[in-house]
Design a protein around this motif. Structure first.
Motif, PDB file in Angstrom:
ATOM      1  N   VAL A 137       0.915  -1.152  -0.086  1.00  0.00           N
ATOM      2  CA  VAL A 137       0.237   0.036   0.135  1.00  0.00           C
ATOM      3  C   VAL A 137       0.873   1.339   0.059  1.00  0.00           C
ATOM      4  O   VAL A 137       0.636   2.255  -0.633  1.00  0.00           O
ATOM      5  N   TYR A 138       1.889   1.265   0.796  1.00  0.00           N
ATOM      6  CA  TYR A 138       2.944   2.546   0.826  1.00  0.00           C
ATOM      7  C   TYR A 138       3.246   2.729  -0.756  1.00  0.00           C
ATOM      8  O   TYR A 138       3.396   3.834  -1.065  1.00  0.00           O
ATOM      9  N   SER A 141       0.017   3.721  -3.170  1.00  0.00           N
ATOM     10  CA  SER A 141      -0.488   5.137  -3.046  1.00  0.00           C
ATOM     11  C   SER A 141       0.566   6.091  -3.311  1.00  0.00           C
ATOM     12  O   SER A 141      -0.203   7.422  -3.055  1.00  0.00           O
ATOM     13  N   VAL A 145      -0.695   9.905  -3.162  1.00  0.00           N
ATOM     14  CA  VAL A 145      -0.441  10.740  -1.683  1.00  0.00           C
ATOM     15  C   VAL A 145       1.310  10.664  -1.782  1.00  0.00           C
ATOM     16  O   VAL A 145       1.892   9.838  -1.480  1.00  0.00           O
ATOM     17  N   ARG A 151       1.989   8.992   3.907  1.00  0.00           N
ATOM     18  CA  ARG A 151       1.621   7.321   3.675  1.00  0.00           C
ATOM     19  C   ARG A 151       2.367   6.617   4.778  1.00  0.00           C
ATOM     20  O   ARG A 151       1.681   5.361   4.983  1.00  0.00           O
ATOM     21  N   ILE A 154      -0.882   5.967   7.223  1.00  0.00           N
ATOM     22  CA  ILE A 154      -1.612   5.216   6.356  1.00  0.00           C
ATOM     23  C   ILE A 154      -1.239   3.772   6.697  1.00  0.00           C
ATOM     24  O   ILE A 154      -2.047   2.958   7.150  1.00  0.00           O
ATOM     25  N   TYR A 181      -8.445  -4.420   2.540  1.00  0.00           N
ATOM     26  CA  TYR A 181      -7.989  -2.859   2.466  1.00  0.00           C
ATOM     27  C   TYR A 181      -6.990  -2.765   1.256  1.00  0.00           C
ATOM     28  O   TYR A 181      -6.787  -1.635   0.596  1.00  0.00           O
ATOM     29  N   TRP A 185      -6.821  -0.325  -2.649  1.00  0.00           N
ATOM     30  CA  TRP A 185      -5.516   0.373  -3.200  1.00  0.00           C
ATOM     31  C   TRP A 185      -5.104  -0.212  -4.567  1.00  0.00           C
ATOM     32  O   TRP A 185      -4.643   0.466  -5.474  1.00  0.00           O
ATOM     33  N   CYS A 331     -12.620   7.665   0.177  1.00  0.00           N
ATOM     34  CA  CYS A 331     -12.438   6.755   1.290  1.00  0.00           C
ATOM     35  C   CYS A 331     -13.201   6.671   2.519  1.00  0.00           C
ATOM     36  O   CYS A 331     -13.737   5.587   3.195  1.00  0.00           O
ATOM     37  N   LEU A 360      -9.530   3.205   6.216  1.00  0.00           N
ATOM     38  CA  LEU A 360     -10.038   3.877   5.194  1.00  0.00           C
ATOM     39  C   LEU A 360     -10.283   5.439   5.698  1.00  0.00           C
ATOM     40  O   LEU A 360     -10.305   6.314   5.232  1.00  0.00           O
ATOM     41  N   THR A 363      -7.096   6.946   6.092  1.00  0.00           N
ATOM     42  CA  THR A 363      -6.578   7.287   4.687  1.00  0.00           C
ATOM     43  C   THR A 363      -7.150   8.585   4.303  1.00  0.00           C
ATOM     44  O   THR A 363      -6.572   9.404   3.860  1.00  0.00           O
ATOM     45  N   VAL A 367      -4.983  11.959   3.205  1.00  0.00           N
ATOM     46  CA  VAL A 367      -5.277  12.562   2.105  1.00  0.00           C
ATOM     47  C   VAL A 367      -5.354  13.926   2.345  1.00  0.00           C
ATOM     48  O   VAL A 367      -4.934  14.833   1.518  1.00  0.00           O
TER      49      VAL A 367
END
Length: 469
Positions: A137-138, A141, A145, A151, A154, A181, A185, A331, A360, A363, A367
């Motif tokens: 996810v890092y 995203s 982001v 991040r 997140i 989750y 992404w 989100c 979320l 997140t 954001v």
């Protein structure tokens, strides 16, 4: 007049004709193509260090016998199922209304190893799975982001979930929530390389195959297909279709009949839980408020209202064109909708139902808090740019630190798996004994019945036959 009227008509016509195009363009901005940068040895090293460190932190938070010497309840029941059935049968046998792709595969593999290793293998897999999902996810995203700090806000709650020593950490069964989750992404991620596209497809298939509730994010895929070329979404579309087809096999095999009637379709029931167990746990917790003299249900309610107020204030303070409002709204709304769906179906409040909505909501805040370009030469503008993210970082770190240990985790008071294995081996020495019953967390009716041949390493007849003098 005619020329002027014609000119106005020409000026107005494009605005009317491009309304749909404008909406599509804004929707397409939610799925930007990544930079397709090369992954060097240094990046791999950092990724390995992160995954191992995050997994170690997750394992170390478990009290009592520890994560490596205790088994979560459902892990034990699925582990025993692997003893009694071959891998194919286990894979296509529905449980609680659906099939469990990743969970059944992993537990079938763990069942091939010595019984004494089971607890450690399950815990290590669970910790590594959440850490790997966080790392994915890092990187996925980054296009939406850009801020590394945002991040980090997140993904850190993914590896140190702010529920204390909860049921959703360090086990196999609850891996589905981290995969779900991550699927969110993967539907937003727009990689250019085939390897990354295939990786996104694998994660999507694993998420849907492990829990059909992941299909709740199908509207996001529909938005992507409407706004972007089909060639950019072929992998994601194929993975969703494959996962849905896999769950369809479960439906054919009677999965719906295995779903217990425990639902509660009251909107107030679901919304109350969201305020208390999602919004409250996201920004603060009853453990933190206890230091202020607040405890019990009132503290949880107060925390939820405080969190909701903080979200509203962030929306008011961060009004600017640079903020990715559509993504933040998606989100927040997706998290609320998902929580209502899963809670109404489950008919109860549990930590596992709040994992995806909580992540979320964090997140959405990350954001909105991401730093934007400030005006040159204006120090105050620069401070206002980074202040929201700094405040969010403090909230996230403080919350994770306050909830690193503690919580209502039955594994902390359950007997250790090693002691149960030892007791089971002793029981198998009694003539005529063919199997042993080993208790697992959280105790009570949760146990694993293991053949003595697997505990002693001897054939079943030898284990049950009387010894000669």
């Amino acid at each position: 007049m005619t020329a002027e009227t014609t000119g106005r008509g020409r000026a107005n016509a494009p605005a009317q004709e491009t309304t749909a195009a404008m909406l599509r363009r804004r929707a397409a901005a939610l799925f930007p193509q990544d930079a397709a940068s090369r992954v060097g040895a240094w990046h791999v090293t950092l990724g390995v260090v992160f995954v191992l460190s995050a997994a170690a932190l997750s394992l170390a938070r478990q009290g009592g016998p520890g994560a490596l010497d205790s088994i979560w309840a459902e892990d034990g029941s699925h582990y025993q199922f692997a003893f009694n059935h071959d891998a194919i049968h286990a894979l296509f046998t529905p449980v609680n209304g659906y099939l469990l792709l990743v969970q059944r595969i992993v537990l079938s593999v763990i069942a091939l190893f010595p019984v004494a290793w089971a607890a450690a293998l399950m815990a290590v897999f669970g910790a590594l799975a959440s850490s790997l999902c966080a790392l994915l996810v890092y990187h996925a995203s980054a296009a939406l982001v850009p801020s590394r700090v945002a991040r980090a806000c997140i993904v850190l709650p993914m590896v140190i979930i702010p529920f204390g020593e909860s049921e959703v950490g360090n086990n196999v069964v609850d891996t589905q929530w981290y995969l779900t989750y991550s699927l969110f992404w993967m539907l937003l991620w727009n990689p250019r390389t085939r390897v990354r596209q295939a990786l996104a497809a694998v994660v999507i298939f694993a998420a849907v195959g492990s829990d059909p509730l992941a299909l709740a994010f199908l509207p996001l895929l529909g938005l992507r297909l409407w706004s972007r070329p089909l060639r950019e979404s072929a992998w994601q579309l194929g993975a969703v279709a494959a996962g849905a087809a896999f769950q369809g096999v479960g439906v054919v095999r009677g999965a719906l009949a295995t779903r217990p009637p425990v639902h509660d379709y009251s909107a107030s029931f679901a919304l109350h839980g969201y305020v208390r167990y999602v919004a409250g746990t996201t920004l603060a917790s009853s453990r933190e408020l206890a230091h202020l003299g607040l405890s019990g249900a009132f503290a949880a309610e107060f925390t939820g209202l405080l969190a909701a107020l903080a979200v509203a204030c962030a929306a008011l303070l961060l009004v600017n064109r640079a903020a990715n409002w559509p993504l933040a709204a998606i989100c927040a709304v997706s998290g609320l909708g998902f929580y209502c769906l899963v809670t109404m179906q489950g008919g109860a409040y549990t930590d596992r139902y709040a994992v995806v909505p909580l992540l979320l909501l964090i997140t959405a805040l990350a954001v909105l808090s991401s730093p934007v370009e400030s005006r040159r030469g204006t120090r105050g503008a620069a401070m206002r740019t980074y202040l929201p993210l700094a405040a969010l970082s403090v909230l996230v770190v403080a919350n994770l630190a306050a909830n690193y240990r503690g919580g209502s985790e039955p594994r902390a008071t359950a007997p250790s798996w090693s002691s149960q294995v030892t007791a089971g081996r002793a029981a198998c020495q009694i003539p005529g004994t063919r199997e042993a019953r080993l208790q697992v967390a959280p105790g009570g009716g949760w146990h694993v019945t293991v053949p003595c041949s697997r505990l002693t390493g001897l054939p079943a007849k030898s284990a049950s036959a009387p010894r000669r003098r």
